[in-house]
Design a protein around this motif. Sequence first.
Motif, mmCIF file in Angstrom:
data_model
loop_
_atom_site.group_PDB
_atom_site.id
_atom_site.type_symbol
_atom_site.label_atom_id
_atom_site.label_comp_id
_atom_site.label_asym_id
_atom_site.label_seq_id
_atom_site.Cartn_x
_atom_site.Cartn_y
_atom_site.Cartn_z
ATOM 1 N N TRP A 23 1.114 -0.979 -0.313
ATOM 2 C CA TRP A 23 -0.116 -0.089 0.373
ATOM 3 C C TRP A 23 0.915 1.190 0.014
ATOM 4 N N LEU A 24 1.899 1.069 0.712
ATOM 5 C CA LEU A 24 2.696 2.337 1.026
ATOM 6 C C LEU A 24 3.203 2.868 -0.759
ATOM 7 N N ALA A 25 4.216 1.708 -1.309
ATOM 8 C CA ALA A 25 4.785 1.790 -2.241
ATOM 9 C C ALA A 25 3.807 2.431 -3.542
ATOM 10 N N SER A 26 2.223 1.995 -3.270
ATOM 11 C CA SER A 26 1.621 2.885 -4.223
ATOM 12 C C SER A 26 0.902 4.124 -3.856
ATOM 13 N N MET A 27 1.431 3.840 -2.789
ATOM 14 C CA MET A 27 1.224 5.462 -2.196
ATOM 15 C C MET A 27 1.676 5.850 -2.767
ATOM 16 N N PHE A 28 3.539 5.870 -3.155
ATOM 17 C CA PHE A 28 4.668 6.852 -3.269
ATOM 18 C C PHE A 28 4.190 7.407 -4.649
ATOM 19 N N MET A 29 4.168 5.878 -5.142
ATOM 20 C CA MET A 29 3.929 6.310 -6.422
ATOM 21 C C MET A 29 2.849 6.310 -7.736
ATOM 22 N N LEU A 30 1.605 7.019 -6.805
ATOM 23 C CA LEU A 30 0.499 7.398 -7.823
ATOM 24 C C LEU A 30 1.135 9.464 -7.654
ATOM 25 N N PRO A 31 1.420 9.024 -6.237
ATOM 26 C CA PRO A 31 2.024 10.861 -6.858
ATOM 27 C C PRO A 31 3.030 11.523 -7.719
ATOM 28 N N ARG A 32 3.764 10.811 -7.363
ATOM 29 C CA ARG A 32 4.953 10.846 -8.437
ATOM 30 C C ARG A 32 4.113 10.511 -10.337
ATOM 31 N N TYR A 33 3.062 9.468 -10.397
ATOM 32 C CA TYR A 33 3.068 9.346 -11.184
ATOM 33 C C TYR A 33 2.388 10.382 -12.093
ATOM 34 N N LEU A 34 1.508 11.622 -11.065
ATOM 35 C CA LEU A 34 0.380 12.716 -11.275
ATOM 36 C C LEU A 34 1.350 13.321 -11.352
ATOM 37 N N VAL A 35 2.417 13.305 -10.643
ATOM 38 C CA VAL A 35 3.384 14.668 -10.980
ATOM 39 C C VAL A 35 3.879 14.372 -12.710
ATOM 40 N N TYR A 36 4.338 13.349 -13.592
ATOM 41 C CA TYR A 36 4.304 13.203 -15.048
ATOM 42 C C TYR A 36 3.506 13.398 -15.862
ATOM 43 N N LEU A 37 2.887 12.939 -15.538
ATOM 44 C CA LEU A 37 0.744 13.431 -15.995
ATOM 45 C C LEU A 37 0.449 14.964 -15.737
ATOM 46 N N HIS A 38 1.584 15.807 -15.256
ATOM 47 C CA HIS A 38 1.014 17.678 -14.745
ATOM 48 C C HIS A 38 2.002 17.790 -15.649
ATOM 49 N N GLY A 39 3.227 17.289 -16.119
ATOM 50 C CA GLY A 39 3.738 18.321 -16.584
ATOM 51 C C GLY A 39 3.859 17.875 -17.677
ATOM 52 N N ASP A 40 2.802 16.607 -18.446
ATOM 53 C CA ASP A 40 2.051 16.696 -19.718
ATOM 54 C C ASP A 40 0.871 16.368 -20.157
ATOM 55 N N PRO A 41 -0.235 17.249 -20.092
ATOM 56 C CA PRO A 41 -1.424 16.717 -19.887
ATOM 57 C C PRO A 41 -1.392 15.906 -21.067
ATOM 58 N N GLU A 118 1.812 20.983 -9.807
ATOM 59 C CA GLU A 118 3.039 20.110 -10.088
ATOM 60 C C GLU A 118 4.072 20.400 -8.184
ATOM 61 N N ARG A 119 4.448 21.440 -7.862
ATOM 62 C CA ARG A 119 4.918 21.572 -6.722
ATOM 63 C C ARG A 119 4.093 21.292 -5.260
ATOM 64 N N GLY A 120 2.548 20.995 -5.627
ATOM 65 C CA GLY A 120 1.950 20.598 -4.903
ATOM 66 C C GLY A 120 1.683 19.057 -4.415
ATOM 67 N N LEU A 121 1.649 18.768 -5.650
ATOM 68 C CA LEU A 121 2.126 16.993 -6.072
ATOM 69 C C LEU A 121 3.205 16.849 -5.346
ATOM 70 N N ARG A 122 4.228 16.980 -5.518
ATOM 71 C CA ARG A 122 5.853 16.549 -5.127
ATOM 72 C C ARG A 122 5.231 16.635 -3.548
ATOM 73 N N LEU A 123 4.654 17.959 -3.300
ATOM 74 C CA LEU A 123 4.842 17.544 -1.894
ATOM 75 C C LEU A 123 3.759 16.539 -1.069
ATOM 76 N N LEU A 124 3.052 16.364 -1.793
ATOM 77 C CA LEU A 124 2.258 15.336 -1.817
ATOM 78 C C LEU A 124 2.654 14.054 -1.591
ATOM 79 N N ASN A 125 3.640 13.534 -2.073
ATOM 80 C CA ASN A 125 4.703 12.198 -2.232
ATOM 81 C C ASN A 125 4.989 12.296 -0.688
ATOM 82 N N GLU A 126 4.906 13.635 0.059
ATOM 83 C CA GLU A 126 5.769 13.398 1.712
ATOM 84 C C GLU A 126 4.866 12.543 1.735
#
Length: 144
Positions: A23-41, A118-126
């Motif tokens: 669960w934790l691994a996936s919760m680290f991954m999803l915000p990271r995926y969203l950062v990538y999505l944010h950078g290239d809609p 994007e910055r907010g997503l990076r903070l959510l990743n923490e």
Amino acid sequence: MTGFLGGAYLWVKAAHLIFVIFWLASMFMLPRYLVYLHGDPQSATKWAPRIATLRKIIMTPAMLMVWVLGIALALHIGLAGQGWMHAKLLIVFLFTGFHGWLVGLSRKMLSGKRPVSERGLRLLNEIPSLVVILVVILAVVKPF
């Protein structure tokens, strides 16, 4: 242990920890995926199946198993006088809400909306890091 789990207690505890890691691994991954999505809609078609797979095959089933096994363990040891367990349950309850919020955010982002920077997503990743620190201290040290 003399609770209702009997000899299965250590197996249930091991399974609980395995699903916590998933669960934790996936919760680290999803915000990271969203950062990538944010950078290239325009890449939503590429990220949609990845995000859906992460949510449906790893993230949500792992969360459900954490709750089922965790409740069994809590009932086994008893909750009376276990202040650390109450605090841990509160944190896990809040983390479950964060899980749901992230799922909703991912759906909004896949539809083209960008409610979080994007910055907010990076903070959510923490947030999962903070959850790990607090829960491990509560479960191992049992400060109250």
